[in-house]
Write a protein that holds these residues in place. Structure first.
Motif, mmCIF file in Angstrom:
data_model
loop_
_atom_site.group_PDB
_atom_site.id
_atom_site.type_symbol
_atom_site.label_atom_id
_atom_site.label_comp_id
_atom_site.label_asym_id
_atom_site.label_seq_id
_atom_site.Cartn_x
_atom_site.Cartn_y
_atom_site.Cartn_z
ATOM 1 N N LEU A 1 49.496 50.518 42.370
ATOM 2 C CA LEU A 1 50.888 50.845 42.007
ATOM 3 C C LEU A 1 51.748 50.919 43.265
ATOM 4 O O LEU A 1 52.890 50.470 43.291
ATOM 5 C CB LEU A 1 50.956 52.171 41.243
ATOM 6 C CG LEU A 1 50.414 52.134 39.801
ATOM 7 C CD1 LEU A 1 50.421 53.530 39.175
ATOM 8 C CD2 LEU A 1 51.238 51.180 38.925
ATOM 9 N N SER B 1 52.422 47.522 44.502
ATOM 10 C CA SER B 1 53.145 46.677 43.553
ATOM 11 C C SER B 1 54.644 46.633 43.874
ATOM 12 O O SER B 1 55.319 45.632 43.653
ATOM 13 C CB SER B 1 52.910 47.144 42.127
ATOM 14 O OG SER B 1 53.387 48.453 41.982
ATOM 15 N N HIS C 1 53.158 46.688 36.703
ATOM 16 C CA HIS C 1 52.664 48.008 36.261
ATOM 17 C C HIS C 1 51.874 47.870 34.967
ATOM 18 O O HIS C 1 50.801 48.452 34.806
ATOM 19 C CB HIS C 1 53.827 48.972 36.056
ATOM 20 C CG HIS C 1 54.323 49.541 37.349
ATOM 21 N ND1 HIS C 1 55.277 50.518 37.417
ATOM 22 C CD2 HIS C 1 54.008 49.256 38.634
ATOM 23 C CE1 HIS C 1 55.529 50.810 38.690
ATOM 24 N NE2 HIS C 1 54.772 50.037 39.439
ATOM 25 N N ASN D 1 47.890 48.782 34.557
ATOM 26 C CA ASN D 1 47.425 49.784 33.581
ATOM 27 C C ASN D 1 46.479 49.166 32.559
ATOM 28 O O ASN D 1 45.479 49.773 32.184
ATOM 29 C CB ASN D 1 48.615 50.439 32.874
ATOM 30 C CG ASN D 1 49.357 51.373 33.804
ATOM 31 O OD1 ASN D 1 48.785 51.853 34.794
ATOM 32 N ND2 ASN D 1 50.628 51.609 33.536
#
Ligand SMILES: Nc1ncnc2c1ncn2[C@@H]1O[C@H](COP(=O)(O)OP(=O)(O)OP(=O)(O)O)[C@@H](O)[C@H]1O
Ligand SMILES: [Mg+2]
Length: 539
Positions: free
Chosen positions: A480, A483, A506, A510
């Protein structure tokens, strides 16, 4: 040189002694050694008797225990229960005679089993203060008896000092005794902890405790269910030893060995008797009182070859997984817990027993020490806490023999880890009359280990799932973090909306993290199964 003495001279000193005299001189055998231990022992004897009496009579127990300070190392103990009371004619034998009681001669699961406990309290009180013990008891028929008694040590008999009868509707037993040379402490081996553990394993009991500072603690009951009435059961043939069999046969009223076997043991049908007959070289129609040691040996060998149904669990009253779990959650509030009741089994002499275990990890599990939290074993025998003599106890040995690290608990002795074990049996093989340590019987050891390995396996699953999910979470956080930079570069290259790219990334991260969960569970299941069978192979 000393003159040689003739045996006749030496044997002038040959005398018989009473059991009370023996325990007066050897009180440590009953648990009266050390100031703290002596006090806890007295409380233990009174509490176990009250709970036993209530349980057998089908009464929800209400116990009141007070320890009042009367001076340096000098206390007055008051114990009151709402049990069935003691019929007046039995009072002298209950409190003043050792090896007398309602439990010793029956195969029944109760906390007491020797008929020594409370007479030991009377004796200890008397030899430390010179005073009688005061008893108030009533069976609920409108008459209350107040008795003061002492023990006649040479005769193992009670001496009644005062006996007062009056009218009142009340039922129960109150005991008042003074003890000297003892000390109250809140430490792990003190009366408070003893009572707290009693409450943990007996959630149907309400216990009020007042300590020498006047602090009152009420252990409210969390269950209104009276445990199943313990029933006396016949011994199971497996595990019978030659001497047990010989003694039972000599005392039997049966006319034939065959009917002695089928009527005085559980799980011995006529068909089983026939199977035994085929394996012995004498007639089982013989009178059991004429049986010889060699014939008993043959029967014991035959029993070893015949298959019997497992002992009935009828005589065994475990606490039950639900209640243990509730108690463990209530006091330890752990991060992880697992509870297990093993099926009944038999140990020496054909005695049925059953093992219940629980493990708790994290939360308030473990024992607070000045040196951080340490591993803790809570041992119980027929729901009574075993506080002393941990080293020689089969429970401790079994717990320490498990390779906890295989289940994911590294350095278990320094972990926030509690193991709760209750052994229930119609006869617990204690190592001494103080009943604090259980002897190392092979079958008991095996059952405890099996139970621990099974709950260990549950912990292992939980632990590896937790570890892997922590690792995944760590990776997720890293991804994250990067990212944002990646989205900015991609937006630069593609001239597309950076926010949308970031959202997409994201979502992808996930999704991937969620996807891996199932794979991990399958993988870890295999790992755990492997470690479980390895450990099983070790014994
Ligand atoms: N509070 C009580 N209420 C009713 N009966 C009691 C009470 N306390 C003791 N008894 C009776 O007195 C007997 C003797 O008690 P004692 O503690 O000496 O032996 P025990 O409990 O049978 O065995 P152990 O020596 O293992 O404790 C018991 O068997 C029981 O019948
Ligand atoms: Mg007792």
């Amino acid at each position: 040189m000393n003159k040689e003495l003739h045996a006749d001279e030496l044997f002038k000193e040959f005398k018989e002694t009473s059991i009370t005299e023996f325990f007066r001189k050897n009180r440590a055998h009953l648990g009266y050694s050390g100031k703290l231990r002596s006090l806890t022992t007295a409380i233990h004897e009174l509490v176990t008797n009250s709970l036993d009496a209530c349980e057998e009579a089908g009464i929800l127990p209400e116990l009141f225990i007070e320890i009042k300070s009367l001076g340096q190392d000098h206390y007055l103990i008051t114990s009151i229960d709402n049990g069935p009371g003691i019929p007046v004619r039995h009072i002298p034998n209950v409190f003043g005679k050792m090896l007398a009681g309602t439990k010793f001669h029956r195969n029944i699961q109760l906390r007491g089993q020797q008929g020594i406990g409370v007479a030991g309290v009377t004796l200890f009180s008397q030899i430390t203060t010179g005073k009688p013990v005061k008893i108030r008891t009533s069976t609920g028929k409108g008459k209350v008896h107040e008795v003061e008694l002492m023990v006649d040590i040479t005769k193992n008999k009670a001496e009644i000092i005062r006996d007062n009868e009056y009218s009142e509707y009340w039922r129960g037993t109150e005991i008042n005794c003074e003890l000297r040379g003892v000390k109250f402490s809140l430490r792990e081996q003190g009366p408070f902890e003893y009572i707290r553990r009693t409450a943990v394993a007996n959630s149907h009991a309400r216990i009020v405790f007042i300590d020498p500072e006047g602090r009152k603690t009420i252990f409210e009951r969390s269950s209104e269910k009276i445990p199943k009435n313990p029933k006396a059961v016949k011994p199971h043939p497996q595990g019978m030893e030659v001497d047990d069999l010989l003694n039972m046969a000599k005392a039997s009223k049966a006319r034939k060995i065959s009917s002695f076997l089928s009527s005085e043991f559980s799980r011995v049908s006529n068909a089983k008797v026939k199977e035994i007959q085929k394996r012995v070289d004498f007639d089982l129609n013989k009178n059991p009182r004429r049986i010889t040691w060699a014939e008993c040996e043959q029967i014991v060998d035959a029993i070893g070859e015949v298959k019997f149904l497992a002992p009935s669990s009828e005589g065994l009253v475990p606490i039950g997984e639900k209640q243990i779990k509730a108690a463990v959650l209530n006091i330890l509030d752990p991060e992880f817990d697992a509870v297990l009741t093993r099926p009944p089994s038999v140990h020496s002499g054909g005695v049925p027993f059953q093992v219940e275990v629980a493990i708790a990890f994290g939360g308030h599990a473990g024992r607070e020490t000045g040196n951080g939290v340490k591993f803790e074993i809570m041992r119980f025998g027929n729901r009574a806490p075993l506080i002393f003599d941990a080293g020689g106890c089969v429970i401790t040995q079994a717990v320490n023999s498990v390779e906890w690290r295989r289940y994911g608990i590294r350095d278990y002795e320094n972990a926030p880890f509690t193991v709760f074990i209750n052994l229930v049996s119609t006869h617990i093989p204690y190592t001494s009359a103080g009943k604090q340590s259980i002897s190392d019987e092979e079958e008991i050891m095996k059952e405890i280990r099996m139970a621990l390995m099974e709950v260990g396996r549950k912990f292992s699953k939980y632990h590896s799932r937790k570890r892997k999910s922590e690792e995944r979470e760590k990776k997720r956080q890293i991804l994250l973090k990067y990212s944002t930079e990646l989205a900015a570069s991609l937006a630069d290259l593609t001239k597309k909306d950076e926010r949308k790219i970031l959202e997409g990334l994201h979502e992808l991260i996930n999704e991937r993290m969620l996807d891996s969960t199932e794979e991990v569970e399958e993988e870890e299941e295999e790992e755990v199964m492997d470690s479980f069978s390895d450990e099983g192979d070790r014994r």
